[in-house]
Design a protein around this motif. Structure first.
Motif, PDB file in Angstrom:
ATOM      1  N   ILE A   1      -9.367  21.018 -17.720  1.00  0.00           N
ATOM      2  CA  ILE A   1      -8.137  21.803 -17.568  1.00  0.00           C
ATOM      3  C   ILE A   1      -6.925  20.869 -17.541  1.00  0.00           C
ATOM      4  O   ILE A   1      -5.928  21.072 -18.241  1.00  0.00           O
ATOM      5  CB  ILE A   1      -8.181  22.648 -16.282  1.00  0.00           C
ATOM      6  CG1 ILE A   1      -9.262  23.727 -16.371  1.00  0.00           C
ATOM      7  CG2 ILE A   1      -6.819  23.302 -16.021  1.00  0.00           C
ATOM      8  CD1 ILE A   1      -9.495  24.467 -15.063  1.00  0.00           C
ATOM      9  N   ASN A   2      -7.027  19.833 -16.720  1.00  0.00           N
ATOM     10  CA  ASN A   2      -5.885  18.936 -16.539  1.00  0.00           C
ATOM     11  C   ASN A   2      -5.560  18.141 -17.800  1.00  0.00           C
ATOM     12  O   ASN A   2      -4.391  17.808 -18.043  1.00  0.00           O
ATOM     13  CB  ASN A   2      -6.148  18.002 -15.362  1.00  0.00           C
ATOM     14  CG  ASN A   2      -6.099  18.737 -14.028  1.00  0.00           C
ATOM     15  OD1 ASN A   2      -5.515  19.819 -13.940  1.00  0.00           O
ATOM     16  ND2 ASN A   2      -6.708  18.165 -13.011  1.00  0.00           N
ATOM     17  N   SER A   3      -6.567  17.840 -18.598  1.00  0.00           N
ATOM     18  CA  SER A   3      -6.305  17.155 -19.867  1.00  0.00           C
ATOM     19  C   SER A   3      -5.451  18.029 -20.780  1.00  0.00           C
ATOM     20  O   SER A   3      -4.529  17.532 -21.444  1.00  0.00           O
ATOM     21  CB  SER A   3      -7.627  16.806 -20.558  1.00  0.00           C
ATOM     22  OG  SER A   3      -8.323  15.800 -19.857  1.00  0.00           O
TER      23      SER A   3
ATOM     24  N   ASP B   1      -1.825  16.740 -21.774  1.00  0.00           N
ATOM     25  CA  ASP B   1      -1.690  16.439 -23.209  1.00  0.00           C
ATOM     26  C   ASP B   1      -0.616  17.288 -23.890  1.00  0.00           C
ATOM     27  O   ASP B   1      -0.076  16.887 -24.926  1.00  0.00           O
ATOM     28  CB  ASP B   1      -3.030  16.660 -23.924  1.00  0.00           C
ATOM     29  CG  ASP B   1      -4.077  15.621 -23.544  1.00  0.00           C
ATOM     30  OD1 ASP B   1      -3.711  14.626 -22.894  1.00  0.00           O
ATOM     31  OD2 ASP B   1      -5.263  15.815 -23.879  1.00  0.00           O
ATOM     32  N   SER B   2      -0.310  18.450 -23.317  1.00  0.00           N
ATOM     33  CA  SER B   2       0.687  19.343 -23.919  1.00  0.00           C
ATOM     34  C   SER B   2       2.102  19.085 -23.408  1.00  0.00           C
ATOM     35  O   SER B   2       3.053  19.676 -23.913  1.00  0.00           O
ATOM     36  CB  SER B   2       0.317  20.805 -23.650  1.00  0.00           C
ATOM     37  OG  SER B   2      -0.942  21.132 -24.204  1.00  0.00           O
ATOM     38  N   ALA B   3       2.235  18.222 -22.400  1.00  0.00           N
ATOM     39  CA  ALA B   3       3.531  18.052 -21.735  1.00  0.00           C
ATOM     40  C   ALA B   3       4.616  17.567 -22.673  1.00  0.00           C
ATOM     41  O   ALA B   3       5.729  18.101 -22.692  1.00  0.00           O
ATOM     42  CB  ALA B   3       3.383  17.095 -20.546  1.00  0.00           C
ATOM     43  N   GLU B   4       4.328  16.540 -23.461  1.00  0.00           N
ATOM     44  CA  GLU B   4       5.367  15.950 -24.322  1.00  0.00           C
ATOM     45  C   GLU B   4       5.804  16.922 -25.405  1.00  0.00           C
ATOM     46  O   GLU B   4       7.005  17.110 -25.649  1.00  0.00           O
ATOM     47  CB  GLU B   4       4.858  14.662 -24.952  1.00  0.00           C
ATOM     48  CG  GLU B   4       5.911  13.953 -25.787  1.00  0.00           C
ATOM     49  CD  GLU B   4       5.453  12.605 -26.295  1.00  0.00           C
ATOM     50  OE1 GLU B   4       6.244  11.958 -27.023  1.00  0.00           O
ATOM     51  OE2 GLU B   4       4.324  12.187 -25.973  1.00  0.00           O
ATOM     52  N   SER B   5       4.843  17.568 -26.061  1.00  0.00           N
ATOM     53  CA  SER B   5       5.197  18.478 -27.149  1.00  0.00           C
ATOM     54  C   SER B   5       5.882  19.740 -26.640  1.00  0.00           C
ATOM     55  O   SER B   5       6.743  20.298 -27.325  1.00  0.00           O
ATOM     56  CB  SER B   5       3.949  18.847 -27.956  1.00  0.00           C
ATOM     57  OG  SER B   5       2.986  19.489 -27.135  1.00  0.00           O
TER      58      SER B   5
END
Length: 302
Positions: free
Chosen positions: A242-244, A248-252
């Motif tokens: 879940i945390n990945s 991983d979506s934070a920057e985009s």
């Protein structure tokens, strides 16, 4: 048998109870099945020290800041956001604590049992009407995408308390359903952020990671393809996946990651109600856990 029924019933309420009081003013909890109301809070109190707090600032160009009395803070999410299991959710849940710390207006749209897809549906239906005016928005979602398919496992876990010779359940079928929940989360995260940005391009968005509520449950094991897997490790693997997706979506997507997982892992005291010794499988944060989440969110803005 009565204890087992009570435990399963308590877990299933996660699927049905909804959020705090009336919009824009402090009130008693007015939750209703399948709906979410919001409550605004605002009073001054001592700010926590934030010792032991770990956050990750990623995917955003927002300048360092902190909460202020001028902020409009909207909390979105599931039963963690809602404050499920607290003696007084309206006073003790993390969004209320932030409102008390800084005197800002708070609107809590938490819904117990809500998945990421259900959060997206709620947003698109216009139920969380204050997101358009918010200056800060926090999101707690993803855990129920995996927790709902795992209810049979939790029931088996409860039955095994105090029974060292209890049979080991096979989790193969449940894992497939949990994989589907993860796929839904991966699709929903960018859609949730995109919708929020369509109505509010300027708000700071904070996405909370998920903690592992079953650390220490090593004596309980499940069978996965003929391999005995400790429950704490299995839960940890689910949380990691879940945390990945969240990190991983934070920057985009352009949001700040508030690392609740790291904060709970580093905490000196128990943050959740689950207790392998006492026989509780309730995964929700206790009052200390909510105080820590509030500090983590506050720190993530700095």
């Amino acid at each position: 048998m009565k204890k087992l029924f009570a435990a399963v019933l308590a877990l299933m309420t996660v699927l049905s109870v909804s959020a705090c009081g009336a919009v824009g003013e402090p009130s008693a909890d007015a939750s209703r099945d399948g709906e979410s109301d919001a409550a605004g809070f605002g009073s001054a109190s001592e700010n926590p020290s934030g010792d032991g707090v770990s956050t990750e600032d990623s995917g955003t160009d927002d300048s360092a800041r902190t909460f202020s009395a001028d902020d409009i803070y909207v909390a979105l999410g599931d039963s963690i956001c809602r404050g499920y299991g607290l003696a007084d959710p309206q006073a003790e849940c993390y969004s209320s604590l932030i409102g008390s710390d800084y005197g800002c207006a708070v609107y809590n749209y938490g819904v117990d049992g809500q998945t990421s897809g259900e959060l997206l549906d709620m947003l698109m239906s216009g139920e969380a009407e204050m997101i358009g005016s918010a200056t800060v928005i926090s999101i707690s979602t993803g855990a129920n995408n995996l927790l709902q398919p795992a209810y049979p496992l939790l029931g088996s876990l409860y039955q095994s308390f105090g029974k060292p010779d209890a049979s080991i359940p096979d989790i193969s079928g449940v894992v497939a359903d949990m994989d589907n929940g993860l796929k839904e989360l991966a699709e929903d995260i960018p859609e949730i952020i995109s919708y929020i940005r369509s109505v509010n391009p300027d708000a700071v968005i904070i996405f909370q990671t998920v903690y592992n509520p079953y650390v220490g449950f090593d004596v309980f094991t499940f069978d996965s393809g003929g391999v005995s897997v400790p429950f704490s490790a299995f839960a940890g693997s689910c949380v990691s996946r879940i945390n990945s997706l969240i990190t991983d979506s934070a920057e985009s997507c352009g949001y700040i990651v508030c690392d609740v997982y790291a904060g709970f892992s580093a905490a000196d005291s128990d943050c959740v109600n689950a207790d392998p010794v006492g026989g509780s499988i309730d995964p929700h944060p206790n009052a200390y856990g909510h105080r820590l989440i509030a500090a983590l969110i506050e720190e993530s803005l700095k």
